[in-house]
Design a protein around this motif. Structure first.
Motif, mmCIF file in Angstrom:
data_model
loop_
_atom_site.group_PDB
_atom_site.id
_atom_site.type_symbol
_atom_site.label_atom_id
_atom_site.label_comp_id
_atom_site.label_asym_id
_atom_site.label_seq_id
_atom_site.Cartn_x
_atom_site.Cartn_y
_atom_site.Cartn_z
ATOM 1 N N PHE A 1 14.095 -36.723 15.039
ATOM 2 C CA PHE A 1 15.408 -37.124 14.824
ATOM 3 C C PHE A 1 16.564 -35.709 15.396
ATOM 4 C CE2 PHE A 1 15.371 -40.346 11.379
ATOM 5 C CZ PHE A 1 14.596 -41.120 12.571
ATOM 6 N N GLY A 2 15.688 -34.733 15.930
ATOM 7 C CA GLY A 2 16.380 -33.538 16.154
ATOM 8 C C GLY A 2 16.734 -32.592 15.302
ATOM 9 N N THR A 3 17.556 -31.530 15.291
ATOM 10 C CA THR A 3 17.815 -30.660 14.422
ATOM 11 C C THR A 3 19.541 -30.468 14.057
ATOM 12 O OG1 THR A 3 17.922 -28.946 15.950
ATOM 13 C CG2 THR A 3 15.872 -29.137 15.050
ATOM 14 N N ASP A 4 19.761 -30.033 13.085
ATOM 15 C CA ASP A 4 21.109 -30.092 12.699
ATOM 16 C C ASP A 4 21.920 -28.660 13.000
ATOM 17 O OD1 ASP A 4 20.454 -28.126 10.890
ATOM 18 O OD2 ASP A 4 21.187 -29.315 9.170
ATOM 19 N N HIS A 5 22.942 -28.445 12.527
ATOM 20 C CA HIS A 5 23.640 -27.201 12.734
ATOM 21 C C HIS A 5 22.912 -25.844 12.346
ATOM 22 C CE1 HIS A 5 25.017 -28.462 9.016
ATOM 23 N NE2 HIS A 5 25.556 -27.146 8.773
ATOM 24 N N PHE A 6 22.058 -25.926 11.505
ATOM 25 C CA PHE A 6 21.446 -24.641 11.129
ATOM 26 C C PHE A 6 20.129 -24.824 11.741
ATOM 27 C CE2 PHE A 6 24.186 -24.145 7.189
ATOM 28 C CZ PHE A 6 25.053 -23.257 7.871
ATOM 29 N N GLY A 7 19.842 -25.681 12.595
ATOM 30 C CA GLY A 7 18.390 -25.784 12.886
ATOM 31 C C GLY A 7 17.180 -26.140 12.331
ATOM 32 N N LEU B 1 44.830 -18.847 11.575
ATOM 33 C CA LEU B 1 43.746 -18.150 11.249
ATOM 34 C C LEU B 1 42.728 -18.768 10.614
ATOM 35 C CD1 LEU B 1 42.014 -15.189 10.992
ATOM 36 C CD2 LEU B 1 43.234 -15.315 8.514
ATOM 37 N N GLY B 2 41.240 -19.130 11.122
ATOM 38 C CA GLY B 2 40.310 -19.617 10.287
ATOM 39 C C GLY B 2 40.065 -21.345 10.788
ATOM 40 N N VAL B 3 40.640 -21.666 11.879
ATOM 41 C CA VAL B 3 40.171 -22.847 12.498
ATOM 42 C C VAL B 3 38.596 -23.106 12.615
ATOM 43 C CG1 VAL B 3 40.557 -24.526 14.551
ATOM 44 C CG2 VAL B 3 42.233 -22.876 13.768
ATOM 45 N N PRO B 4 38.156 -23.990 12.314
ATOM 46 C CA PRO B 4 36.446 -24.098 12.140
ATOM 47 C C PRO B 4 35.872 -23.942 13.759
ATOM 48 C CG PRO B 4 37.419 -26.129 11.176
ATOM 49 C CD PRO B 4 38.640 -25.136 11.583
ATOM 50 N N ALA B 5 35.187 -22.674 13.557
ATOM 51 C CA ALA B 5 34.702 -22.697 15.304
ATOM 52 C C ALA B 5 34.171 -23.653 15.818
ATOM 53 C CB ALA B 5 33.680 -21.393 14.913
ATOM 54 N N GLU B 6 33.574 -24.659 15.136
ATOM 55 C CA GLU B 6 32.842 -25.728 15.906
ATOM 56 C C GLU B 6 33.727 -26.761 16.444
ATOM 57 O OE1 GLU B 6 32.306 -24.626 12.682
ATOM 58 O OE2 GLU B 6 32.929 -26.612 11.352
ATOM 59 N N ALA B 7 35.027 -26.557 16.046
ATOM 60 C CA ALA B 7 36.238 -27.702 16.445
ATOM 61 C C ALA B 7 36.661 -26.923 18.045
ATOM 62 C CB ALA B 7 37.210 -27.897 15.612
ATOM 63 N N ILE C 1 23.910 -15.359 11.570
ATOM 64 C CA ILE C 1 25.059 -15.656 10.946
ATOM 65 C C ILE C 1 26.263 -16.079 11.587
ATOM 66 C CG2 ILE C 1 26.725 -15.276 9.202
ATOM 67 C CD1 ILE C 1 24.265 -13.503 7.860
ATOM 68 N N ILE C 2 26.520 -15.336 12.670
ATOM 69 C CA ILE C 2 27.545 -15.253 13.683
ATOM 70 C C ILE C 2 27.323 -16.486 14.645
ATOM 71 C CG2 ILE C 2 28.781 -14.361 15.612
ATOM 72 C CD1 ILE C 2 27.842 -11.498 14.451
ATOM 73 N N ASP C 3 26.128 -16.786 14.889
ATOM 74 C CA ASP C 3 26.036 -17.861 15.838
ATOM 75 C C ASP C 3 25.902 -19.009 14.966
ATOM 76 O OD1 ASP C 3 25.090 -19.048 17.969
ATOM 77 O OD2 ASP C 3 22.976 -18.806 17.814
ATOM 78 N N GLY C 4 25.456 -19.060 13.887
ATOM 79 C CA GLY C 4 25.164 -20.348 13.102
ATOM 80 C C GLY C 4 26.712 -20.988 12.428
ATOM 81 N N VAL C 5 27.359 -19.837 11.922
ATOM 82 C CA VAL C 5 28.550 -19.945 10.962
ATOM 83 C C VAL C 5 29.793 -20.056 11.798
ATOM 84 C CG1 VAL C 5 29.514 -19.250 8.988
ATOM 85 C CG2 VAL C 5 27.216 -19.263 9.203
ATOM 86 N N MET C 6 29.740 -18.916 12.735
ATOM 87 C CA MET C 6 30.941 -18.774 13.512
ATOM 88 C C MET C 6 30.824 -19.311 15.050
ATOM 89 S SD MET C 6 32.663 -17.443 11.269
ATOM 90 C CE MET C 6 34.082 -17.177 12.158
#
Lengths: 281, 495
Positions: free
Chosen positions: A60-66, B239-245, B295-300
């Motif tokens: 099913f793939g991976t999520d935002h944290f892999g 400040l702090g718009v979700p990065a993924e958006a 962390i920077i990649d996954g969270v931000m």
């Protein structure tokens, strides 16, 4: 009504039941298998693998944290079922006891128990959960507690209603005449005769409990990370709806399967226990 | 026919409303923030959220920080420095009035700064005033500050929220009903929802202010932030718009996306006094166990610069110390074993509401688990965090961004929430840097401080918080970078 129509009607009745059994069984089986095997760890985070599409390694793939989505769904099933079973068992035990007690005593005892049920009923599960988490912090235990508290009056009402009908029967009068006390009559005659009603109700409440758990986790009030839960998977997926819409589909389908399966199962059980009702429909 | 007329009239009414509605809101701006301030007085609480609302808008200092980080006059028209660098003379604006109508004079400067330095008043930035010897008012339009030693940072210190000039008459109520001299005055605070400011008629340059009303709404939930922006319930989220958006907003012509820098060093803060974190090896193991890039990649979503000490990469004295503790779980495990924890231990990781903390906590917990440290995540509301973690120091680990510039001096404070044991040494270094007039020498000392903080592994230094902002494309004048926490609305207008 011709024979063919009856056959079709019967198929739908028992067919629904069969589908209910199959779907509920699938969810339980998935949860059980997750104890011994998942394709990958449901907890390990590998950011470099994030948002991998469906593949042979990640079905099913991976999520935002892999993390592997299938593994998350499997372990999440465990969480949903555990919360459902514990919460419903607790509320069945307490609610049935209260209902039986009220029915055996009648009078002001019954009034108090029923009005207290009404009071508890007036608060939606989510509100109860928010109050509890405000006091003790969000966790699975508190989610279970909230769902259980919400369900107690449901069982108290159902039990009391069914038990009152039993108490009016002649064999109860006979048992009284034989010198049996209230407790003994309740255990030996009333409870066995309302058990079918309780089983049906418990199955339906189980489905609602799974849904409530997902809702609470979605709001961040249920299972806390790293414990996987379908509701939280949905919540996480919501942030990525634009970039990775498929993330929301898997937990959504999982919740739908579990709730649909349990509801069909409950309906089927009711039909089986109460042929009169089934015929009327 | 009559029906048709009515329909046409209704349509016309709707159409005219549709046209006039945006025009009617052109003097209002609605900003969103992740966190709600605990109070509205920056001279009694360190929360950045207070400054993001009141600083430069409602309250002013003698000086102000501008969008590019330079220091400009505010309540002071100008200032001079004595040749020995010890006496600052501020020439104040005359005819300035507070929002309640009472006049501003140099006596207010003396009162405000003396109060800020008074330990009993508990100003969160009291340590910033360490170099000030005395504040005096030779006449109503002049204030002088005499220093113990030359302190070139003084104009900057006077610009931040901690040094806001307040009136003695209203100070008691400033927590919930702040009264200042700025372009906007307090209107109302709906707890849990919004703070509203309206244009102040008392402001000296009121004709330059184009907004009549500003609303600051508090929305901690990242999905709700995105929805509020898309639905037009907010005009800006600075400040702090979700990065993924961000990808989504970039494609939408109605919005402008701005990714700037803040002074926010984002750290995994460690309670240095608590076992086992009093052991340097354990703290170093934490630094080695955490993978900043993940962390920077996954969270931000990749936004944010890694840091190796508590110091902004924008400052000329910055040195890259991210190599002191590269991501090395094996070495971390070895250090833990050496410190007597071969099987790791259990800790609680308390998380305030911002996404960098809540999501970052999940990633960090997984990274710590790989070296045997079991971190239990505990989400806290903002007020709870300020109380339990910052004030009462009741925590093991937490994640937070320190958004003031040049806030390395906090490592020199007594009783700060990290309970850092080397604070006396750092305080001495900070004072040395303060007293150093030669910029090169001074930067050398600042680099020594950075190295010391990294070697002592006081906290796990993760990344510099980006200012991920989204606002309406026709809104002009908001800050792209955040040299200090403030949403300065003085120059904001609708195009």
């Amino acid at each position: 009504m011709n024979a063919a129509a009856i056959a079709v009607g019967r198929f739908f009745r028992y067919g629904n039941f069969a589908i209910g059994v199959a779907l509920s069984g699938l969810v339980v089986l998935t949860a059980l298998v997750s104890f011994v095997w998942t394709p990958h760890s449901a907890i390990d985070i590998e950011i470099v693998d994030k948002f991998k599409p469906m593949s042979a390694t990640h079905w099913f793939g991976t999520d935002h944290f892999g993390r592997d989505v299938l593994s998350l769904i499997m372990v999440g099933a465990r969480n949903s079922i555990a919360v459902g079973i514990i919460a419903v068992s607790a509320s069945v035990t307490l609610g049935t006891a209260l209902g039986l007690f009220a029915s055996a005593r009648r009078g002001w005892v019954e009034e108090i128990v029923m009005r207290l049920s009404d009071l508890a009923f007036a608060f939606p599960a989510v509100l109860t959960a928010i109050m509890i988490t405000a006091l003790w912090g969000p966790s699975v235990i508190n989610a279970i507690l909230a769902i259980a508290i919400f369900n107690v009056p449901v069982f108290a009402r159902v039990t009391r209603g069914a038990a009152n009908a039993v108490w009016a029967r002649e064999y109860i009068l006979a048992a009284r005449a034989a010198g049996k006390g209230g407790l003994r009559i309740t255990v030996e005659h009333v409870l066995p005769n309302i058990l079918n009603v309780l089983i049906v109700q418990a199955t339906i409440q189980f489905a609602l409990a799974v849904l409530a758990e997902a809702a609470l986790s979605y709001l961040g009030l249920g299972a806390q990370p790293p414990l996987p839960s379908w509701g939280r998977m949905l919540r996480d997926a919501q942030s990525y709806l634009y970039t990775a819409p498929e993330q929301a589909i898997y937990p959504g389908i999982a919740i739908a399967i579990a709730v649909l399966g349990l509801n069909l199962l409950g309906d089927g059980l009711r039909d089986a226990f109460d042929p009169k009702l089934a015929r009327k429909r | 026919m009559r029906k048709f007329t009515i329909a046409a009239l209704a349509l016309a009414a709707v159409a005219s409303f549709a046209v006039s509605a945006p025009a009617a809101t052109r003097d209002t701006v609605r900003l969103g923030m992740v966190l709600e301030p605990p109070v509205l007085d920056p001279t009694v609480s360190p929360a950045s959220a207070i400054r993001e609302i009141v600083t430069n808008n409602l309250l002013e200092g003698l000086t102000r920080i501008t969008a590019d980080g330079s220091i400009k006059p505010a309540l002071a028209q100008s200032w001079t420095v004595s040749p020995n660098g010890l006496v600052y003379t501020f020439k104040l604006h005359t005819g300035v009035r507070y929002h309640d109508g009472s006049p501003f004079s140099s006596a207010d400067v003396v009162y405000s700064l003396r109060r800020a330095m008074d330990p009993a008043a508990a100003n969160p930035g009291r340590n910033l005033f360490r170099a000030i010897d005395k504040v005096e008012a030779p006449d109503p339009a002049t204030a002088t500050i005499t220093l113990k030693y030359p302190f070139a940072t003084l104009p900057y210190v006077l610009a931040i929220g901690d040094s806001s000039i307040v009136s003695e008459k209203t100070v008691a109520n400033n927590r919930t009903n702040p009264v200042g001299t700025g372009p906007f005055k307090f209107s109302r605070w709906v707890k849990g929802d919004r703070v509203e400011l309206i244009k102040a008629d008392t402001y000296r340059d009121k004709d330059k202010i184009k907004l009549n009303r500003t609303v600051f709404r508090f929305i901690p939930d990242p999905n709700a932030v995105v929805n509020a922006l898309l639905a037009g319930d907010l005009d800006a989220f600075p400040l702090g718009v979700p990065a993924e958006a961000i990808a989504q907003f970039k494609k939408d012509k109605r919005f402008k996306v701005s990714i700037g820098m803040t002074e926010g060093e984002t750290i995994l803060a460690i309670n240095n006094a608590k076992k086992p974190f009093d052991d340097l090896r354990v703290r170093r193991a934490l630094s080695l166990a955490v993978d900043r890039h993940a962390i920077i990649d996954g969270v931000m979503s990749g936004y944010g610069a890694p840091i190796g000490s508590h110091f902004s990469p924008l400052h000329p004295a910055y040195i890259d110390l991210t190599g002191v503790y590269p991501h090395d779980p094996a070495k971390a495990k070895a250090l833990l074993a050496e410190a007597g924890h071969p099987n790791g231990f259990q800790v609680t990781l308390r998380l305030p509401p911002p996404q960098y903390a809540r999501k970052g906590g999940e990633v960090i917990a997984a990274q710590l688990a790989k070296v045997g440290i079991q971190a239990k995540l505990e989400p806290l509301e903002w007020a709870q965090w300020l109380d339990q973690v910052l004030a009462r120091k009741d925590y093991d680990l937490t994640i937070i961004s320190h958004t003031e510039a040049l806030d390395y001096d906090r490592y020199g404070r007594d009783n700060y929430y990290w309970n850092y044991a080397g604070n006396k040494d750092v305080a001495a270094m900070v004072e040395r840097a303060d007293r150093e007039i030669n910029p090169a020498e001074r930067n050398g000392i600042l680099q020594e401080i950075q190295k010391r903080l990294a070697l002592d592994a006081v906290n796990v230094f993760m990344f510099q918080l980006p200012k991920i902002a989204v606002w309406r494309a026709n809104l002009v004048g908001l800050w792209e970078n955040s040299p200090s926490p403030s949403n300065d609305l003085t120059d904001v207008y609708w195009k």
